[in-house]
Design an enzyme around this catalytic site. Structure first.
Site, PDB file in Angstrom:
ATOM      1  N   CYS A 208       3.539 -15.104   1.942  1.00 48.47           N
ATOM      2  CA  CYS A 208       4.908 -15.154   1.536  1.00 48.47           C
ATOM      3  C   CYS A 208       6.022 -15.514   2.532  1.00 48.47           C
ATOM      4  CB  CYS A 208       5.152 -12.872   1.103  1.00 48.47           C
ATOM      5  SG  CYS A 208       4.891 -12.377   2.846  1.00 48.47           S
TER       6      CYS A 208
ATOM      7  N   CYS B  54       8.116 -18.384   6.919  1.00 46.81           N
ATOM      8  CA  CYS B  54       7.197 -18.208   6.856  1.00 46.81           C
ATOM      9  C   CYS B  54       6.195 -18.980   6.943  1.00 46.81           C
ATOM     10  CB  CYS B  54       6.634 -16.483   7.029  1.00 46.81           C
ATOM     11  SG  CYS B  54       7.503 -15.445   7.079  1.00 46.81           S
TER      12      CYS B  54
ATOM     13  N   HIS C 197       3.068 -12.905  15.063  1.00 41.24           N
ATOM     14  CA  HIS C 197       3.656 -13.938  13.553  1.00 41.24           C
ATOM     15  C   HIS C 197       4.834 -14.315  14.031  1.00 41.24           C
ATOM     16  CE1 HIS C 197       4.845 -15.017   9.465  1.00 41.24           C
ATOM     17  NE2 HIS C 197       5.271 -14.183   9.474  1.00 41.24           N
TER      18      HIS C 197
ATOM     19  N   GLY D 234       9.763 -15.882   3.752  1.00 35.88           N
ATOM     20  CA  GLY D 234      11.776 -14.887   3.730  1.00 35.88           C
ATOM     21  C   GLY D 234      12.073 -15.706   2.523  1.00 35.88           C
TER      22      GLY D 234
END
Lengths: 354, 415
Positions: free
Chosen positions: B398, B122, B368, B400
């Site tokens: 955050c 991300c 996203h 993964g």
């Protein structure tokens, strides 16, 4: 070579009464009015001052008369039809009409009082086309149209769902008004359109045009006196923007554009950044289409040009005040003469050189 | 009397608060302009599309990249031969480097310009910006492009497979679990109720719908031509979301934990691409480019894989501390909303007023696309700062497998 000397501004003080607004008489070139409040308008009385220019006297300005009110005064507008009358907007929501010549004793009473606004009335503006009509706006979100003859308002426009800080008549079209609000929008209403609130739960009149002018509160607006539908706005984001709103549809078309209400738009024609604090008042020159003055919480009044291709759009900074500058207004008769008023209780009148 | 006093004080409060906020010395230091600064001269993105149903569902990643590059070169009038390096943040398309290189060549970028791809899930888009910024700071490059792209439609997350030996380590096994599982683990570990998650989700949906209605996204979207259509608006925002409609949604992961995650309080699934043009300040001035803002720096951290969503709680203080900033010095935070569970926990633990976070909505409402998000946060945050005439942006997400990233940018432009 020494720098050229500018004469100091003409200057008068009103101790204990912080200024909120000033207005030049449309009849006499040396007369102006000053709306002010004790305790910076937070609590306490208001005072309306009638000031005249006395060229040659020590400070050049003289307070001819004053009217005291129960609550603070936030704005003042001279009548366009009667040279001695003027309307004020008060903190208790009342609109009062005074006559300068009714001169019985200190603290004379108004000749009319209208009490319909339920929150602070924050601006008044007299129509210079329909000269028997004037307008006020209030923190409860509405605009009201008045005439001195009637005991009640002629029309109420529920304009915004937040504080309305200023509402002004178009200088070109008799039925068109613009307002700006804490909701960050500039709205233009056609007062001929029926005031059809959208619904009971959302009782706001349909504007002919809504301009999403700022992400924060819009505190002031002014119509350009030469170009129809050019409007300057200023507010908490410290920026002055000039909007071209000529795409507006009026009259029968104004409220026919479907659900959701009116048009949304406005092309941002100029972006004037430089004030370090919120912009409290903007005022276009009555003599030059490209020049406007702005008063700010940064304690300055600035003069700008919207001309393209100039080295700087900022023409002049007036920094004689020592508190928030709350008002600025160009003389209607003498080209280039500017008045400024502030929370330092000083009124300045001067000719900026640029 | 007291009611009117309260009202008048309240009316003047925003004026004074905004105007009188004196900038800390740390902020003043960051606002200084030096020739060697890494500045951003262009930051825009494609419109985003809803995965599988939206306007980009049939658009392959190479085409999306190529058209965004072409439109950006046209808009910036940048001579592509002057680009020293390109980095593309993307997660799941197969052979990402090959398709990115091909896309650049097809967009008219000469073969003399190199390219790389970066994957830190991300945060990939932010890592692309960081990589180019670091190259410029090191003197390896003067002008660079950072992109982020993802087609969640064509390339959803491939299921990672572990060998038995590796999977024996609990945290190793946790690190490859589906993101929905980590959302439920955060909700369970910290007691984040369904109601609280829906509350934060509603804020995102409401803000995005209002921003869309006010035309705010037009400042950040570069219209691009794809399959003979000019696309200029996101199709991902759903106006009219209410507390009731969110409360009515069924859990999407009923098999895990408290089963509080729904389609309405998780990030939307979407497609899109974005681009940031970076260069040294003196080079930007020489090229006559308008400077939008400035790269300050970043921090990347690791957290417990099972609770991957708490990444910002570690990353944001880390980046603030690096530059001597207090959270009050930051004007806008863009914190990724992977799931309302982790977002709610981050916001409340960091104790930042929600007014400062994602003012125009976040991934819950906007979607996203993994590789894009880090780039989009910079684009969206800088655009909002321009609108407000404010300066300091902190982006964070955050990541993964249990990581977090955060970065600081400075806005220098006016709308």
């Amino acid at each position: 070579m020494p720098p050229p000397l500018h004469p100091p501004p003409l200057n008068v003080q009103t101790p204990g009464f912080a200024h909120y607004s000033l207005a030049w008489s449309p009849f006499h070139n040396s007369r102006l009015a000053l709306a002010s409040s004790a305790n910076y308008g937070l609590v306490g009385n208001g005072r309306l001052h009638i000031v005249s220019l006395l060229p040659g006297s020590v400070n050049g300005l003289n307070i001819d008369k004053q009217f005291d009110t129960q609550d603070g005064l936030f704005d003042v507008a001279w009548s366009e039809i009667h040279e001695n009358q003027l309307a004020v907007a008060s903190g208790d929501g009342s609109i009062k009409l005074f006559d300068v010549m009714i001169n019985v004793r200190e603290g004379d009473l108004p000749i009319r009082i209208w009490h319909e606004h339920t929150r602070e009335a924050f601006s008044v503006d007299w129509s210079n086309i329909r000269k028997d009509q004037f307008m006020s706006c209030s923190w409860e979100g509405s605009i009201k149209i008045w005439t001195p003859e009637l005991q009640r308002s002629v029309t109420t426009i529920p304009a915004h769902q937040a504080c309305v800080y200023q509402a002004l008549y178009s200088p070109h079209l008799p039925d068109i008004v613009a307002s700006c609000s804490a909701d960050g929008t500039l709205r233009i209403f056609d007062i001929r359109a029926p005031v059809s609130a959208q619904s009971l739960t959302n009782p706001v009149a349909l504007p002919a045009l809504t301009v999403p002018g700022s992400a924060t509160e819009l505190l002031t607006l002014d119509w350009n006196k030469y170009q129809q539908f050019y409007i300057a706005t200023g507010g908490v984001d410290k920026v002055i923007r000039v909007w071209d709103c000529r795409m507006i549809r009026l009259g029968a078309d104004a409220n026919s554009s479907g659900p959701g209400g009116g048009q949304i738009g406005g092309a941002c024609e100029a972006y004037l950044a430089g004030h370090e604090y919120a912009v409290r008042k903007v005022n276009w020159s009555p003599h030059r289409a490209d020049v406007l003055a702005s008063a700010s919480y940064d304690m300055t009044c600035r003069i700008w040009t919207t001309k393209q291709g100039v080295p700087s759009s900022l023409l002049y900074i007036h920094d004689a005040h020592s508190e928030f500058v709350s008002g600025c207004a160009w003389s209607l008769y003498d080209e280039g003469i500017l008045g400024t008023c502030a929370w330092d209780c000083r009124l300045n009148v001067f000719r900026p050189e640029f | 009397m007291s009611a009117s006093l309260a009202r008048r004080l309240k009316a003047i409060a925003p004026i004074l608060a905004r105007s009188a906020s004196s900038q800390s010395s740390a902020v003043q230091a960051l606002l200084q302009k030096n020739a060697s600064d890494v500045v951003i001269t262009f930051a825009m993105r494609s419109p985003m599309g809803k995965a599988k149903k939206g306007q980009l569902k049939d658009v392959p990643v190479d085409e999306l990249l190529s058209e965004l590059l072409r439109a950006s070169l046209e808009k910036t009038k940048l001579d592509p031969a002057k680009i020293d390096d390109i980095a593309v943040g993307t997660c799941h398309p197969p052979s990402p480097l090959y398709i990115s290189r091909a896309a650049a060549l097809a967009a008219g970028i000469p073969d003399s310009v190199p390219i790389s791809t970066i994957n830190r899930l991300c945060s990939s888009g932010l890592m692309a910006i960081r990589s180019i910024a670091h190259s410029i700071q090191a003197g390896d490059a003067e002008i660079g492009l950072a992109l982020g792209v993802e087609s969640m439609t064509l390339h959803p997350r491939p299921t990672p497979m572990l060998s038995e030996g590796v999977a024996k380590t609990t945290k190793a096994n946790d690190a490859v679990q589906p993101m929905g599982w980590t959302s439920e683990m955060v909700a369970e570990a910290y007691g984040i109720s369904r109601e609280k998650q829906d509350h934060y989700a509603l804020i995102s949906h409401t803000r995005a719908a209002e921003a869309l209605q006010r035309g705010f996204f037009n400042d950040e979207i570069l219209p691009i031509k794809l399959s003979d259509k000019i696309l200029a608006q996101d199709d991902t925002v759903r106006p009219g979301v209410t507390a009731q409609s969110l409360a009515g949604l069924k859990p999407v992961f009923p098999q895990w934990g408290p089963a509080t995650t729904t389609a309405g309080n998780a990030s939307g699934v979407g497609d899109g691409a974005g681009l940031v043009l970076l260069m040294r300040r003196d080079r930007a001035e020489k090229e006559g480019m308008e400077i939008l803002g400035k790269w300050i720096g970043s921090a990347v951290v690791g957290v417990e894989p099972k609770l991957m969503g708490v990444g910002p709680i570690k990353a944001i203080p880390a980046v603030l501390e690096r530059f001597g900033l207090e959270k009050e010095d930051v004007d806008i935070f863009e914190i990724n909303e992977a799931f309302a569970s982790q977002f709610a926990y981050c916001v409340e633990t960091l104790d930042i007023p929600i007014e400062k976070i994602n003012p125009n909505g976040g991934s819950i409402a906007l979607t996203h696309p993994l590789g894009l998000t880090g780039v989009r946060q910079a684009i969206t945050g800088l655009s909002e700062l321009r609108r407000r005439n404010e300066s300091v942006l902190c982006t964070s997400m955050c990541v993964g497998s249990g990581m977090g990233a955060a970065a600081i940018f400075i806005n220098e432009a006016r709308r």
